[in-house]
Design an enzyme around this catalytic site. Sequence first.
Site, PDB file in Angstrom:
ATOM      1  N   LYS A  52     -70.824  -7.319  21.781  1.00 11.39           N
ATOM      2  CA  LYS A  52     -69.589  -7.510  21.984  1.00 11.39           C
ATOM      3  C   LYS A  52     -68.951  -8.368  23.361  1.00 11.39           C
ATOM      4  O   LYS A  52     -67.834  -9.406  22.898  1.00 11.39           O
ATOM      5  CB  LYS A  52     -68.714  -6.348  21.491  1.00 11.39           C
ATOM      6  CG  LYS A  52     -69.086  -5.694  20.724  1.00 11.39           C
ATOM      7  CD  LYS A  52     -68.502  -4.958  20.559  1.00 11.39           C
ATOM      8  CE  LYS A  52     -68.856  -3.399  18.510  1.00 11.39           C
ATOM      9  NZ  LYS A  52     -68.404  -2.313  18.750  1.00 11.39           N
ATOM     10  N   GLN A  96     -65.384   2.630  21.483  1.00 15.40           N
ATOM     11  CA  GLN A  96     -66.744   2.209  20.735  1.00 15.40           C
ATOM     12  C   GLN A  96     -66.807   4.114  19.594  1.00 15.40           C
ATOM     13  O   GLN A  96     -66.617   4.933  20.786  1.00 15.40           O
ATOM     14  CB  GLN A  96     -67.997   1.993  21.619  1.00 15.40           C
ATOM     15  CG  GLN A  96     -69.039   1.551  20.830  1.00 15.40           C
ATOM     16  CD  GLN A  96     -69.148   0.815  20.111  1.00 15.40           C
ATOM     17  OE1 GLN A  96     -68.670  -0.113  19.722  1.00 15.40           O
ATOM     18  NE2 GLN A  96     -70.240   0.873  18.602  1.00 15.40           N
ATOM     19  N   ASP A 119     -59.752  -2.882  15.672  1.00 12.28           N
ATOM     20  CA  ASP A 119     -60.843  -1.739  14.665  1.00 12.28           C
ATOM     21  C   ASP A 119     -60.422  -2.062  13.258  1.00 12.28           C
ATOM     22  O   ASP A 119     -61.185  -1.436  12.463  1.00 12.28           O
ATOM     23  CB  ASP A 119     -61.648  -0.989  15.063  1.00 12.28           C
ATOM     24  CG  ASP A 119     -63.304  -1.153  15.182  1.00 12.28           C
ATOM     25  OD1 ASP A 119     -63.843  -1.700  14.576  1.00 12.28           O
ATOM     26  OD2 ASP A 119     -62.934   0.205  16.631  1.00 12.28           O
TER      27      ASP A 119
HETATM   28  N1  GUN Z   1     -69.871   2.661  15.830  1.00 12.56           N
HETATM   29  C1  GUN Z   1     -70.565   1.992  15.032  1.00 12.56           C
HETATM   30  N2  GUN Z   1     -69.521   0.791  14.071  1.00 12.56           N
HETATM   31  C2  GUN Z   1     -68.085   0.859  14.635  1.00 12.56           C
HETATM   32  C3  GUN Z   1     -67.534   0.114  14.666  1.00 12.56           C
HETATM   33  O1  GUN Z   1     -67.386  -0.359  13.828  1.00 12.56           O
HETATM   34  N3  GUN Z   1     -65.968   0.117  15.788  1.00 12.56           N
HETATM   35  C4  GUN Z   1     -65.776   1.190  16.611  1.00 12.56           C
HETATM   36  N4  GUN Z   1     -65.054   1.033  17.429  1.00 12.56           N
HETATM   37  N5  GUN Z   1     -67.515   1.689  16.935  1.00 12.56           N
HETATM   38  C5  GUN Z   1     -68.325   1.578  15.961  1.00 12.56           C
END
Ligand code: GUN
Length: 286
Positions: A52, A96, A119
């Site tokens: 990211k 996350q 998100d």
């Molecule tokens: N962990 C696995 N997929 C995701 C996601 O789409 N967003 C977040 N914040 N954590 C994750």
Amino acid sequence: MQLLDGNKIAATIKQGIVDGVNALREEHGITPGLAVIIVGEDPASKVYVGRKHKACEETGVYSEVIKLPAETTEEELLSTLDCLNQNDKINGILVQLPLPKHINTERILDQIRPDKDVDGFHPLNVGNLGIGREGLVPCTPNGVIKMLEISGISLEGKRAVVIGRSNIVGKPMANLLLSRNATVNICHSRTKDLAAVCREADILVAAIGKPNFVTPDMVKPGAIVIDVGINRVDNKLVGDVDFGSVKEVAGAITPVPGGVGPLTIVMLLFNTLKATKLQLGLPESC
Ligand code: GUN
């Protein structure tokens, strides 16, 4: 059989984001900013967060990665979020997941300012999606929709089946398909005769986290098969779809890796740009 190449589609979307970020800087003097919080040392999470950050650098988005130790308390995490909610340099916030077990994930997600919730997990954004007001939409299902659109696959009137009912993928995926006029079923671990339901699908989306779960007997010949699964088996990444055999039946299919995964990251940048415009009161097209 058409192979849906996520890397290629993501590159197209990414170029649009680079253009959007440059325009925002030139016309309004604003650089979109994304903060990603990671708590603890989960190895997969570390890889995702690193990707990211790199994607932000590649598109001109300002990136802050906040690494907190596994023993961080819920209160400490909530106050970190309060600071980010008020920080004008930060337009998007992502925590996350998964979080360590002693932290109440719902309480944390509820604390993120809804207009910075890139998100799309805050109840306000979930609710808006449910009533067809698409604001900040979860990245993975939104990426699937973009992939279908860019690949010229129409959803209108089609039978769509989503396997999996998670809040991150299954449920928002079903809502997005429904709002594009597909007829949608959601299957899950209690579904009776799941294979028969899946065989009805013109578009089959697998998001259950079980390696090679979808086999050719579950797929209508010519169906579009979208594999959202990322499972590690013998140190190799495999999807929820048994790619080798299902590709012989499907009309189009996503590989793992190189299918939906690259779209998820690009949609996070898309949401960061969108959130920035929302906060500035600019229309999305600017
Ligand atoms: N962990 C696995 N997929 C995701 C996601 O789409 N967003 C977040 N914040 N954590 C994750």
